[in-house]
Scaffold this active site. Structure first.
Site, PDB file in Angstrom:
ATOM      1  N   SER A 138       0.843  -1.203   0.000  1.00  0.00           N
ATOM      2  CA  SER A 138       0.000   0.000   0.000  1.00  0.00           C
ATOM      3  C   SER A 138       0.874   1.246   0.000  1.00  0.00           C
ATOM      4  CB  SER A 138      -0.875   0.010   1.260  1.00  0.00           C
ATOM      5  OG  SER A 138      -1.519   1.270   1.394  1.00  0.00           O
ATOM      6  N   TYR A 152      -1.847  -0.327  10.201  1.00  0.00           N
ATOM      7  CA  TYR A 152      -1.964  -0.879   8.843  1.00  0.00           C
ATOM      8  C   TYR A 152      -0.730  -0.499   8.013  1.00  0.00           C
ATOM      9  CZ  TYR A 152      -3.806  -1.086   4.021  1.00  0.00           C
ATOM     10  OH  TYR A 152      -3.992  -1.337   2.677  1.00  0.00           O
TER      11      TYR A 152
HETATM   12  P1  NAP Z   1     -11.286  -5.804   0.267  1.00  0.00           P
HETATM   13  O1  NAP Z   1     -12.313  -5.462  -0.739  1.00  0.00           O
HETATM   14  O2  NAP Z   1     -11.584  -5.591   1.707  1.00  0.00           O
HETATM   15  O3  NAP Z   1     -10.817  -7.292   0.031  1.00  0.00           O
HETATM   16  C1  NAP Z   1      -9.922  -7.921   0.904  1.00  0.00           C
HETATM   17  C2  NAP Z   1     -10.096  -9.399   0.744  1.00  0.00           C
HETATM   18  O4  NAP Z   1      -9.142 -10.036   1.613  1.00  0.00           O
HETATM   19  C3  NAP Z   1     -11.459  -9.898   1.160  1.00  0.00           C
HETATM   20  O5  NAP Z   1     -11.992 -10.600   0.066  1.00  0.00           O
HETATM   21  C4  NAP Z   1     -11.206 -10.836   2.338  1.00  0.00           C
HETATM   22  O6  NAP Z   1     -11.938 -12.048   2.243  1.00  0.00           O
HETATM   23  C5  NAP Z   1      -9.747 -11.173   2.149  1.00  0.00           C
HETATM   24  N1  NAP Z   1      -9.081 -11.511   3.408  1.00  0.00           N
HETATM   25  C6  NAP Z   1      -8.822 -10.709   4.466  1.00  0.00           C
HETATM   26  N2  NAP Z   1      -8.170 -11.387   5.425  1.00  0.00           N
HETATM   27  C7  NAP Z   1      -8.014 -12.649   4.959  1.00  0.00           C
HETATM   28  C8  NAP Z   1      -7.418 -13.817   5.478  1.00  0.00           C
HETATM   29  N3  NAP Z   1      -6.846 -13.832   6.692  1.00  0.00           N
HETATM   30  N4  NAP Z   1      -7.449 -14.942   4.738  1.00  0.00           N
HETATM   31  C9  NAP Z   1      -7.998 -14.951   3.505  1.00  0.00           C
HETATM   32  N5  NAP Z   1      -8.576 -13.868   2.954  1.00  0.00           N
HETATM   33  C10 NAP Z   1      -8.584 -12.735   3.674  1.00  0.00           C
HETATM   34  O7  NAP Z   1      -9.934  -4.977   0.005  1.00  0.00           O
HETATM   35  P2  NAP Z   1      -9.203  -4.401  -1.286  1.00  0.00           P
HETATM   36  O8  NAP Z   1      -9.335  -2.940  -1.218  1.00  0.00           O
HETATM   37  O9  NAP Z   1      -9.541  -5.140  -2.508  1.00  0.00           O
HETATM   38  O10 NAP Z   1      -7.699  -4.714  -0.845  1.00  0.00           O
HETATM   39  C11 NAP Z   1      -6.930  -5.773  -1.352  1.00  0.00           C
HETATM   40  C12 NAP Z   1      -5.493  -5.528  -0.942  1.00  0.00           C
HETATM   41  O11 NAP Z   1      -5.084  -4.251  -1.439  1.00  0.00           O
HETATM   42  C13 NAP Z   1      -5.283  -5.479   0.571  1.00  0.00           C
HETATM   43  O12 NAP Z   1      -4.073  -6.101   0.902  1.00  0.00           O
HETATM   44  C14 NAP Z   1      -5.199  -3.982   0.857  1.00  0.00           C
HETATM   45  O13 NAP Z   1      -4.436  -3.713   2.008  1.00  0.00           O
HETATM   46  C15 NAP Z   1      -4.536  -3.475  -0.392  1.00  0.00           C
HETATM   47  N6  NAP Z   1      -4.766  -2.048  -0.648  1.00  0.00           N
HETATM   48  C16 NAP Z   1      -6.024  -1.562  -0.866  1.00  0.00           C
HETATM   49  C17 NAP Z   1      -6.185  -0.205  -1.102  1.00  0.00           C
HETATM   50  C18 NAP Z   1      -7.522   0.424  -1.364  1.00  0.00           C
HETATM   51  O14 NAP Z   1      -7.600   1.666  -1.420  1.00  0.00           O
HETATM   52  N7  NAP Z   1      -8.579  -0.335  -1.532  1.00  0.00           N
HETATM   53  C19 NAP Z   1      -5.073   0.651  -1.082  1.00  0.00           C
HETATM   54  C20 NAP Z   1      -3.827   0.099  -0.856  1.00  0.00           C
HETATM   55  C21 NAP Z   1      -3.670  -1.238  -0.645  1.00  0.00           C
HETATM   56  P3  NAP Z   1     -13.361 -12.282   2.962  1.00  0.00           P
HETATM   57  O15 NAP Z   1     -14.245 -11.195   2.411  1.00  0.00           O
HETATM   58  O16 NAP Z   1     -13.778 -13.632   2.560  1.00  0.00           O
HETATM   59  O17 NAP Z   1     -13.089 -12.115   4.430  1.00  0.00           O
END
Ligand code: NAP
Length: 243
Positions: A138, A152
């Site tokens: 991130s 985080y």
């Molecule tokens: P999201 O929509 O919340 O999706 C995260 C996914 O991770 C969910 O499907 C969840 O599954 C899964 N998950 C969480 N903990 C888990 C575990 N222990 N085992 C297996 N699955 C797990 O988030 P996103 O925004 O797409 O983010 C994806 C990645 O990008 C993350 O690492 C986040 O930190 C990073 N990121 C996001 C942003 C942003 O602005 N969105 C910015 C920077 C970085 P369940 O729903 O089944 O629990």
């Protein structure tokens, strides 16, 4: 080459977009999820409807035994796992660090860093040559996310060190390890942080004037995994609209 990828947290957001894009590029995809089986099933259904190969597998990737089961399941379904996207991650409610409990800090590290370590270790102990890993970090690892999510941000900083060190350990084996660092991306994760419209609020501060899409992040992940990036390892792509 039979390309088999595990996308952790592939049921929604960046993980789902990545799983779909990789399937369209010919990878067989294991869509991992932790609790939301319906969302993982729709990712799989979107892939198979378009003629791709995918299946969903439930595993909490912060738990060692579940990571082993995940890799076993992917291998027995598709063969050797050749690529890995460590995308699973969590975010908790916005809070200054002084009010963060030790329990919350432990959970963040376990969900965001331990998971990455466990999956990388399982992967490299079974991988052949020409394998590749992309860790989804991130922009927070650079900014520190003050007053919101320092816990985080610290977990993503640890992930960056892991990416760098592991890339150097594996370079001579031909296994590449890279990272993407998204900025503000339109996903449901911001709702978990207590502010579903956070990206809209912060858009004026982003040089490009808008948040990113999961599909834009997926494109960079797919490139880093591909042979088009065959001389790229230990690298970080910031996908943050200039932020
Ligand atoms: P999201 O929509 O919340 O999706 C995260 C996914 O991770 C969910 O499907 C969840 O599954 C899964 N998950 C969480 N903990 C888990 C575990 N222990 N085992 C297996 N699955 C797990 O988030 P996103 O925004 O797409 O983010 C994806 C990645 O990008 C993350 O690492 C986040 O930190 C990073 N990121 C996001 C942003 C942003 O602005 N969105 C910015 C920077 C970085 P369940 O729903 O089944 O629990």
């Amino acid at each position: 080459m039979n390309r088999v990828v595990i996308v952790t947290g592939g049921g929604r957001g960046i993980g789902a977009a990545t799983a779909k894009l990789l399937a369209a590029k010919g990878y067989s995809v294991c869509v991992n999820f932790r609790q939301n089986a319906d969302r993982a099933a729709s990712t799989v259904s979107a892939i198979t409807t378009s003629g791709g190969n995918a299946f969903a597998f439930q595993a909490d990737v912060s738990v060692e035994s579940e990571v082993r089961s995940l890799f076993k399941a992917a291998q027995s379904r598709f063969g050797l796992v050749t690529h890995l996207v460590n995308n699973a991650g969590v975010l908790f409610a916005q809070s200054p660090l002084g009010q963060v409990s030790a329990e919350r800090f432990r959970k963040i590290l376990s969900s965001n860093v331990m998971s990455c370590f466990l999956c990388c270790r399982e992967f490299i102990n079974q991988a052949g040559k020409l394998a590749a890993i992309v860790n989804v970090s991130s922009a927070a690892s650079r900014t520190g996310a003050p007053f919101e999510y320092v816990d985080y941000a610290a977990s993503k900083g640890a992930m960056d060190s892991l990416t760098k060190g592991l890339s150097l350990e594996l370079a001579a084996r031909g296994i590449r390890v890279n990272s993407v660092r998204p900025g503000f991306i339109h996903t449901e994760m911001h709702g978990d942080g207590g502010e579903p419209d956070r990206v809209e609020r912060l858009s004026p501060q982003i040089p490009m004037g808008r948040g990113g899409t999961p599909e834009e992040v997926a494109e960079s992940i797919a490139w880093l995994l591909s042979e088009d990036a065959s001389y790229v390892t230990g690298s970080f792509i910031d996908i943050a609209g200039g932020k």
